[in-house]
Design an enzyme around this catalytic site. Structure first.
Site, PDB file in Angstrom:
ATOM      1  CG  ASP A 117      -1.832  -1.248   1.152  1.00  0.00           C
ATOM      2  OD1 ASP A 117      -2.712  -1.485   0.234  1.00  0.00           O
ATOM      3  OD2 ASP A 117      -1.318  -2.082   2.212  1.00  0.00           O
ATOM      4  CD  GLU A 175      -1.570  -2.863  -6.810  1.00  0.00           C
ATOM      5  OE1 GLU A 175      -2.301  -3.475  -6.439  1.00  0.00           O
ATOM      6  OE2 GLU A 175      -1.632  -1.767  -7.435  1.00  0.00           O
TER       7      GLU A 175
HETATM    8  O1  TRH Z   1       4.525  -6.032   0.714  1.00  0.00           O
HETATM    9  P1  TRH Z   1       3.551  -6.714  -0.354  1.00  0.00           P
HETATM   10  O2  TRH Z   1       3.299  -8.091  -0.128  1.00  0.00           O
HETATM   11  O3  TRH Z   1       2.480  -5.573  -0.342  1.00  0.00           O
HETATM   12  C1  TRH Z   1       1.021  -5.872  -0.549  1.00  0.00           C
HETATM   13  C2  TRH Z   1       0.275  -5.587   0.620  1.00  0.00           C
HETATM   14  O4  TRH Z   1       0.263  -7.017   1.166  1.00  0.00           O
HETATM   15  C3  TRH Z   1      -0.997  -5.006   0.473  1.00  0.00           C
HETATM   16  O5  TRH Z   1      -1.713  -4.983   1.380  1.00  0.00           O
HETATM   17  C4  TRH Z   1      -1.600  -5.746  -0.728  1.00  0.00           C
HETATM   18  O6  TRH Z   1      -2.940  -5.132  -1.070  1.00  0.00           O
HETATM   19  C5  TRH Z   1      -0.957  -5.717  -1.926  1.00  0.00           C
HETATM   20  O7  TRH Z   1       0.467  -6.202  -1.664  1.00  0.00           O
HETATM   21  C6  TRH Z   1      -1.633  -6.436  -3.197  1.00  0.00           C
HETATM   22  O8  TRH Z   1       4.037  -6.341  -1.763  1.00  0.00           O
HETATM   23  P2  TRH Z   1       4.464  -5.246  -2.782  1.00  0.00           P
HETATM   24  O9  TRH Z   1       3.131  -4.668  -3.243  1.00  0.00           O
HETATM   25  O10 TRH Z   1       5.313  -5.766  -3.890  1.00  0.00           O
HETATM   26  O11 TRH Z   1       5.393  -4.136  -1.932  1.00  0.00           O
HETATM   27  C7  TRH Z   1       6.543  -4.209  -1.553  1.00  0.00           C
HETATM   28  C8  TRH Z   1       6.954  -2.814  -1.607  1.00  0.00           C
HETATM   29  O12 TRH Z   1       8.392  -2.950  -0.793  1.00  0.00           O
HETATM   30  C9  TRH Z   1       7.408  -2.332  -2.908  1.00  0.00           C
HETATM   31  O13 TRH Z   1       7.145  -1.055  -3.075  1.00  0.00           O
HETATM   32  C10 TRH Z   1       9.108  -2.704  -3.288  1.00  0.00           C
HETATM   33  C11 TRH Z   1       9.314  -2.371  -1.714  1.00  0.00           C
HETATM   34  N1  TRH Z   1      10.647  -2.847  -1.453  1.00  0.00           N
HETATM   35  C12 TRH Z   1      11.633  -2.157  -1.017  1.00  0.00           C
HETATM   36  O14 TRH Z   1      11.635  -0.809  -1.371  1.00  0.00           O
HETATM   37  N2  TRH Z   1      12.799  -2.736  -0.806  1.00  0.00           N
HETATM   38  C13 TRH Z   1      13.159  -3.986  -0.546  1.00  0.00           C
HETATM   39  O15 TRH Z   1      14.189  -4.506  -0.466  1.00  0.00           O
HETATM   40  C14 TRH Z   1      12.085  -4.856  -0.948  1.00  0.00           C
HETATM   41  C15 TRH Z   1      11.975  -6.491  -0.925  1.00  0.00           C
HETATM   42  C16 TRH Z   1      10.874  -4.084  -1.319  1.00  0.00           C
END
Ligand code: TRH
Length: 359
Positions: A23, A253
């Protein structure tokens, strides 16, 4: 959109964290893109703590604010309510009281399902509550021109193409051995790691992002596989990691979208929903992304995607999908080119807000 005194417009992006990082990750990505394009962006969020690693450095024109402060704030020209998070009542009342009312847009979750095209751009007039008299508009990201598109910052694909991935990784101590392939793994705790490692076979370096796999993978490694646990990276460095790997396992996402821009084979672990809604969502994405790919490889990759999500068995087809790298790379590049031909989400949102604003 222009403001009365021709100063840059102010956009409020409202974010309430359900769980994990997506999010906030999506909201940060949008707010930063707007700010870099000249808009004054204010990001209101009820959990700002992940920004310590996602975005430690300030960004010009981007203000980060705790959620509670929105209650006493004057709304800007455009209010983006993300994922139906409902801005504070006092903030919505202030929107309704403005002489030139802000455009109020609900940015929804990403899906390739059909309902997205039907729902994108719909208006929801508010008849009661603090926002009575306002219109709320629904904006859906998506994978084709009948949707709001995907966040793609100006120059992104050129930056991916120019990136020297091996050198970038090696400088951080994550270099590959001769002949080794490299993957990044960002996954939920229920990921079926043992069958994945078996399907991969030897010759892989696994770069493990923070999360349960950092402890779970090392005892499962097979001969000819290595793993390195990574720290939490900034969002920009996480992008560079994706650009530098031969295969990216992503989730949720935002990482899912960024892996598509990386143009490398990508395996998506979808966010699990108790009602099973993630199953059709995964299939809809695979239908879109695998269209036009070589038939046998596409069937194998679909089997692998289902297995990785606990929606199908691990069969020899899964290992075969991973072995056929040329087909996987061809699909990733063709899909990226198709997506890159669409207008990006931020540009679409700006045009949409200009049409919806100033009621
Ligand atoms: O963390 P996620 O699983 O996030 C979500 C939430 O669960 C949310 O509630 C749900 O609705 C959605 O998924 C579908 O996965 P996501 O979306 O990839 O988000 C992770 C974020 O973290 C993304 O912006 C990338 C960032 N990130 C970093 O900045 N550094 C890192 O080292 C990593 C591994 C990720």
């Amino acid at each position: 959109m222009q403001t009365a005194d021709s100063s840059p417009p102010t956009w409020d992006i409202c974010c309430r964290v359900i769980d994990n990082y997506g999010d906030l990750g999506v909201c940060l990505r949008l707010a930063r893109d707007l700010a870099r394009r000249g808009t004054r962006a204010r990001l209101w969020c009820d959990d700002l703590s992940p920004l310590a690693w996602m975005q430690p450095d300030p960004v010009e024109r981007l203000e980060i604010r705790p959620w509670e402060q929105a209650e006493a704030a004057a709304p800007g020209d455009v209010v983006i309510e993300t994922f139906g998070c409902e801005p504070p009542a006092a903030f919505v009342a202030a929107m309704a009281a403005k002489a030139v009312r802000p455009a109020w847009i609900n940015l929804e979750y990403l899906s390739a399902e059909d309902y997205v095209e039907r729902s994108h751009g719909l208006k929801s007039p508010q008849f009661s509550g603090p926002g009575a008299g306002l219109d709320k508009w629904f904006f859906y990201p998506g994978f084709n021109e009948r949707t709001g598109g995907l966040i793609r910052e100006p120059g992104l694909i050129d930056a991916v193409t120019a990136h020297h991935g091996d050198a970038w990784r090696a400088a951080r101590g994550w270099g590959r051995l001769p002949g080794e392939r490299v993957l990044s793994l960002f996954a939920y705790p229920q990921a079926p790691l043992a069958p994945l490692l078996e399907a991969l076979g030897p010759g892989w370096l696994l770069l493990l992002c923070p999360g349960a796999p950092q402890a779970a993978v090392p005892p499962l490694l097979r001969e000819g596989q290595r793993a390195i646990a990574l720290p939490a990276l900034t969002q920009d460095d996480y992008d560079r990691l994706l650009w530098s790997c031969d295969l990216n396992l992503v989730r949720g996402e935002d990482s899912f979208v960024r892996a598509q821009w990386a143009g490398q084979p990508m395996l998506w672990q979808i966010y699990f929903q108790d009602d099973g809604a993630h199953g059709p969502k995964l299939e809809a994405f695979l239908d879109a992304a695998l269209a036009g790919a070589e038939d046998r490889w596409a069937a194998n990759w679909r089997a692998l995607s289902r297995a990785w999500n606990g929606l199908g068995p691990w069969t020899p087809a899964c290992a075969e999908a991973l072995r056929e790298r040329p087909a996987a790379v061809a699909q990733a590049r063709a899909w990226r080119a198709k997506l890159a031909a669409q207008v990006d989400l931020t540009s679409q949102l700006q045009a949409f807000a200009a049409r919806a604003g100033g009621a």
